[in-house]
Design a protein around this motif. Structure first.
Motif, short mmCIF file in Angstrom:
data_model
loop_
_atom_site.label_atom_id
_atom_site.label_comp_id
_atom_site.label_asym_id
_atom_site.label_seq_id
_atom_site.Cartn_x
_atom_site.Cartn_y
_atom_site.Cartn_z
N ALA A 40 0.70 -1.25 -0.09
CA ALA A 40 -0.01 -0.03 0.09
C ALA A 40 1.04 1.31 0.08
CB ALA A 40 -0.86 0.14 1.17
N ALA A 41 1.91 1.29 0.73
CA ALA A 41 2.86 2.46 0.84
C ALA A 41 3.43 2.78 -0.53
CB ALA A 41 3.96 2.28 1.91
N ALA A 42 3.75 1.68 -1.34
CA ALA A 42 4.42 1.62 -2.61
C ALA A 42 3.62 2.29 -3.84
CB ALA A 42 5.24 0.44 -2.91
N MET A 43 2.31 2.38 -3.43
CA MET A 43 1.12 2.51 -4.55
C MET A 43 0.95 3.92 -5.05
SD MET A 43 -1.59 -0.46 -3.80
CE MET A 43 -2.84 0.14 -5.06
N GLY A 44 1.69 4.91 -4.25
CA GLY A 44 1.41 6.16 -4.83
C GLY A 44 0.15 6.86 -4.25
N ASN A 45 -0.38 8.02 -5.23
CA ASN A 45 -1.53 8.54 -4.89
C ASN A 45 -2.82 8.73 -5.97
OD1 ASN A 45 0.05 10.54 -6.02
ND2 ASN A 45 -0.08 11.75 -4.13
N THR A 46 -2.35 8.08 -7.02
CA THR A 46 -3.16 8.13 -8.22
C THR A 46 -3.72 6.71 -8.82
OG1 THR A 46 -1.46 7.73 -10.03
CG2 THR A 46 -1.82 10.03 -8.89
N ALA A 47 -5.05 6.99 -9.39
CA ALA A 47 -5.67 5.68 -9.92
C ALA A 47 -4.51 4.77 -10.75
CB ALA A 47 -6.82 6.12 -10.62
N ARG A 48 -3.82 5.50 -11.75
CA ARG A 48 -2.84 4.88 -12.46
C ARG A 48 -1.68 4.31 -11.71
NH1 ARG A 48 -2.06 5.92 -17.94
NH2 ARG A 48 -3.31 7.73 -17.69
N SER A 49 -1.16 4.97 -10.75
CA SER A 49 -0.18 4.20 -10.03
C SER A 49 -0.72 3.04 -9.17
CB SER A 49 0.40 5.34 -9.06
OG SER A 49 -0.33 5.78 -7.90
N TYR A 50 -1.87 3.32 -8.67
CA TYR A 50 -2.55 1.96 -8.10
C TYR A 50 -2.66 0.90 -9.07
CZ TYR A 50 -4.17 4.78 -4.14
OH TYR A 50 -4.20 5.61 -2.96
N LEU A 51 -3.01 1.07 -10.27
CA LEU A 51 -3.31 0.04 -11.30
C LEU A 51 -1.61 -0.57 -11.50
CD1 LEU A 51 -4.68 -1.42 -13.57
CD2 LEU A 51 -4.32 0.44 -15.06
N ARG A 52 -0.89 0.19 -11.90
CA ARG A 52 0.46 0.01 -12.17
C ARG A 52 1.22 -0.99 -11.22
NH1 ARG A 52 1.91 4.39 -13.86
NH2 ARG A 52 2.85 5.14 -11.81
N THR A 53 1.14 -0.60 -9.86
CA THR A 53 1.70 -1.20 -8.85
C THR A 53 0.93 -2.52 -8.85
OG1 THR A 53 2.22 0.93 -7.82
CG2 THR A 53 2.40 -1.31 -6.38
N LEU A 54 -0.32 -2.61 -8.69
CA LEU A 54 -1.00 -3.88 -8.88
C LEU A 54 -0.82 -4.84 -9.87
CD1 LEU A 54 -4.43 -3.15 -7.63
CD2 LEU A 54 -2.79 -4.39 -6.01
N ARG A 55 -0.48 -4.38 -10.94
CA ARG A 55 -0.29 -5.31 -11.98
C ARG A 55 1.11 -5.69 -11.87
NH1 ARG A 55 -1.95 -1.74 -17.49
NH2 ARG A 55 -4.49 -2.64 -17.58
N THR A 56 2.23 -5.04 -11.29
CA THR A 56 3.56 -5.63 -11.00
C THR A 56 3.73 -6.53 -10.03
OG1 THR A 56 4.44 -3.51 -11.82
CG2 THR A 56 6.00 -4.74 -10.50
#
Length: 471
Positions: free
Chosen positions: A259-275
């Motif tokens: 959660a801490a690495a996911m940033g603060n935008t919907a795009r960064s959430y998606l990118r981090t989860l995919r990774t």
């Protein structure tokens, strides 16, 4: 138990502190249970429900054994401090039930009823429960007590009022002209008693929506030796994923670090989860563990997003999140897969663009996503499977309309629920907290996002009860 006939028809003169709870589904029942268990001084809990059965609500009032919980039994305790409570209840009737089992929803309704009765006995002479069947139509501020008015003329005085209503009936996805063309062949709310009773075994059915409600309708029809076609449509054509048969694995992923690495935008959430999902697959782990690890942190992630980013998430990513997060029981998923394999069930990414009455049925016009091509299908019945709504501006409830008109409650900007303060106090039109009016239930989604399932709602019910008892 205090039955309805034993209650006063005018404001009570009872000197003890009174908490009135409006709504006796899971959230209302769980709050009442905790209040009765926690009370140390004289307390009266008035639990008001429109229907006769307490602790059932929409989800657990079904009598269809095909409708099973979408969460394993081991995660469904109503008591935040006793995670195995529901599992023990299940094992009284069947000692073989495992924590990862998916049991009928009606069993959970019976469990909540039993828990409420046990808490009523536990309260003894300190805390008493009044069960009231009736429709609340108004709540009026007063000094020193608020007045809760029922449609039949009864009134109750309350030191504290808890609103515990859940979701509302689904909104109609059909236009007025399409509903007129469909007539009695359109089922606007599949959860109404006997809503599907008129569907014949060989009818072809259009399901508007492809989520958990569509799965429930398919299951209900399959138990009726149904032989017709089921055509499910939704904007993206996504169907719910399945839970694992073996249950969730614990400790494999550090949810806090993720959660801490996911940033603060919907795009960064998606990118981090995919990774992270790709990493899981490389380690032969299950993607469900990623979602499970994030679950305790989703409220924090939601609060981190700006209003514009929340809108972006809802517009582009919500459908994908929902099918991964809100999974169905493996047995239900197996039935859906079997129906697909035999050609009886199909899911399209499409929009409904017209309904015409024809001989022995309806002709529906579907616009396929991506191509814009129009496809015509003939069906006998259309069922609204879009699921319940949380938009208080379309609740259809006289009470909620009254509370909105008087400014005692206020919808959030995204129409996900209600504006509620840190202590579960409702926020009025002027942006101020109402000290005596509280809300607990799935409309906390507006601020918490993760507030629609038992593991979260039981914690909210306990925290609210702690605050009310310690007031």
């Amino acid at each position: 138990m205090n039955e309805i006939d034993d209650l006063p028809s005018s404001p009570s003169a009872d000197p003890c502190r009174t908490v009135v709870i409006v709504g006796a589904g899971f959230s209302g029942a769980a709050t009442a249970i905790q209040l009765l268990r926690m009370a140390k001084t004289s307390l009266r809990v008035v639990l008001i429900n429109e229907s006769g059965r307490m602790a059932r609500g929409l989800a657990y009032g079904t009598h269809n054994n095909a409708h099973v919980l979408n969460v394993p039994a081991g995660n469904m305790s109503a008591l935040a401090g006793d995670p195995d409570d529901f599992l023990r209840y299940c094992r009284w009737s069947d000692p073989q039930i495992q924590p990862h089992a998916f049991v009928p929803r009606r069993l959970y309704g019976a469990y909540l009823e039993a828990l409420l009765s046990a808490a009523e006995l536990f309260g003894g002479e300190v805390a008493r429960l009044d069960r009231v069947v009736g429709r609340v139509i108004q709540i009026r501020p007063g000094v020193p007590r608020a007045r809760v008015l029922l449609q039949d003329g009864r009134e109750f005085l309350a030191d504290e009022v808890v609103l515990a209503f859940g979701h509302f009936s689904p909104r109609d996805p059909l236009s007025a002209s399409d509903m007129a063309a469909a007539g009695v062949r359109y089922v606007s709310d599949p959860w109404r008693p006997d809503a599907l009773a008129h569907i014949r075994q060989d009818d072809d059915v259009l399901l508007v929506g492809s989520g958990l409600t569509a799965v429930d309708v398919a299951l209900a029809l399959s138990r009726m030796s149904y032989t017709g076609r089921l055509i499910s449509i939704s904007r993206r054509g996504l169907a719910p994923q399945s839970h694992r048969l073996s249950g969730a694995l614990q400790g494999g992923i550090d949810g806090a670090a993720l959660a801490a690495a996911m940033g603060n935008t919907a795009r960064s959430y998606l990118r981090t989860l995919r990774t992270e999902v790709r990493r899981c697959r490389a380690r032969d782990q299950d993607w469900r563990d990623v979602i499970g690890a994030l679950r305790p942190h989703t409220s924090q992630l939601w609060r981190r997003l700006t209003l514009d980013e929340r809108k972006r998430f809802l517009r582009h990513l919500r459908s994908y999140w929902d099918v991964m997060r809100h999974r169905c029981a493996p047995a239900a998923h197996d039935v859906m897969v079997a129906l697909k394999q035999c050609g009886q069930f199909s899911v399209f990414a499409a929009r409904l663009r017209g309904v015409t009455s024809v001989l022995d049925g309806l002709e529906v016009k579907l616009e396929l996503r991506g191509t814009g091509a129009l496809q015509r299908q003939q069906v006998q019945v259309i069922v609204n499977c879009t699921g319940p709504t949380s938009d208080v501006l379309h609740s259809g409830s006289p009470l909620i309309e009254h509370l909105l008109d008087t400014g005692l409650i206020c919808p959030d900007p995204l129409r996900l629920g209600l504006l509620v303060g840190e202590r579960y106090r409702t926020i009025n039109r002027a942006g101020q907290e109402i000290p005596w009016l509280h809300y607990v239930g799935p409309l906390l989604k507006a601020t918490e996002w993760e507030a629609t399932a038992v593991p979260e709602l039981r914690v909210h019910a306990m925290r609210l009860a702690e605050q009310l008892v310690g007031h």
